[in-house]
Each structure stands twice: as C-alpha cells, then as structure tokens.
Scaffold this motif. Structure first.
Motif, PDB file in Angstrom:
ATOM      1  N   THR A   8       0.654  -1.098  -0.116  1.00 43.70           N
ATOM      2  CA  THR A   8      -0.389   0.486  -0.022  1.00 43.70           C
ATOM      3  C   THR A   8       0.814   1.569  -0.039  1.00 43.70           C
ATOM      4  N   LYS A  65       1.919   6.898  -5.314  1.00 44.88           N
ATOM      5  CA  LYS A  65       1.154   6.218  -6.679  1.00 44.88           C
ATOM      6  C   LYS A  65       0.617   7.525  -7.574  1.00 44.88           C
ATOM      7  N   SER A 114      -5.048  -0.167  -6.029  1.00 48.24           N
ATOM      8  CA  SER A 114      -3.868  -0.562  -5.466  1.00 48.24           C
ATOM      9  C   SER A 114      -3.126  -1.459  -5.321  1.00 48.24           C
ATOM     10  N   LYS A 115      -2.806  -2.610  -5.981  1.00 45.50           N
ATOM     11  CA  LYS A 115      -1.609  -3.051  -7.283  1.00 45.50           C
ATOM     12  C   LYS A 115      -1.247  -2.711  -8.127  1.00 45.50           C
TER      13      LYS A 115
END
Length: 145
Positions: free
Chosen positions: A104, A110, A138-139
């Motif tokens: 995460t 991100k 998320s992945k």
C-alpha cells in the motif's frame, strides 16, 4: 557631548526576525522538494523490483522447458538479492503471467507510479492490457507473458 551617541555594533531585533523568516521559508521549500524526491525513489524501486521479478520468471521458464511458475518462491534462485519486502507476488491467468506489487504505497508514490505508467506503458492496475495503473489502484501489475 550629550547629543553624541556612540553607535553600537550588532543587529536589531527586526533584522534578526527577517533572517529567521527567510530561513524558515527556504527550509519549508526544501522539505517539499525532498518529499517528492523520496516518493519518486520509492516508485522507481517498486518498478525496478517488478522488472527483476519479470526477468527471473523468464529465466525460470527458459530453464524449465517453458513451464511457468505460479509461486514467487521458485524465483529466489534467479534473484541476486532478496526483495526488500514480501509485498510481491505472481498471478497467472489462462494465457498470461503477471508479477505484482501488493503493498500500500502512500499517495505521493501512487502518483509517481501513475506518471510512470503513462510514460512507459508497462504498469497496470488490473491484468488487462487496456487498464493502466491509476492513483487509486491498490496493486501494480507488470506483464511477464
């Protein structure tokens, strides 16, 4: 002689406050720059680890008559170092194999991963070629075959 004042050396309180304020503004700007640099470094490390796993999976298949592994532990002999975390895995589809990062990352990382996905077109949010990695995913997937 009473009107003659001797000038004392030193700084006034106002001068010192101005210098402190300027130093505070400059250090605040440096903190912002250092934070984004750290985020980019973390995103680069994630992508580098995914590329390393992809290469290890390809070498595994070449050594095993093009039989693909489904567990990441099989790739350990093809890695020159152990991964920094256990946030990596493999996901096999009917005709494809993906390496993935399941950690995460923070929002700044991100954002950097999404920027890298737009430029390089090799990071995905889901195992389908048209779904590039986005900030909300998320992945992080990278296709092996």
């Amino acid at each position: 002689m009473i009107g003659n004042r001797t000038k004392r050396g030193g700084f006034t309180l106002v001068e010192l406050l101005i210098v402190v304020i300027i130093i505070g503004i400059l250090s605040g700007g440096m903190m912002l720059v250092a934070g984004s640099g750290t985020d980019k470094a973390e995103a680069t490390r994630i992508v580098s680890d995914l590329r390393t796993l992809k290469t290890a999976a390809l070498m595994y298949a070449a050594d095993n008559n093009m039989v693909w592994t489904e567990t990441i532990n099989d790739l350990s002999t093809y890695l020159d170092k152990s991964l920094a975390s256990s946030d990596y895995g493999l996901e096999a589809g009917s005709d494809d194999l993906w390496v993935l990062y399941t950690g995460t990352p923070v929002d700044g990382v991100k954002k950097q991963l999404a920027t890298m996905a737009e430029k390089e077109r090799n990071l995905f949010g889901t195992p389908s070629m048209g779904d590039l990695y986005e900030k909300s995913d998320s992945k992080v997937y990278m296709k092996v075959r």
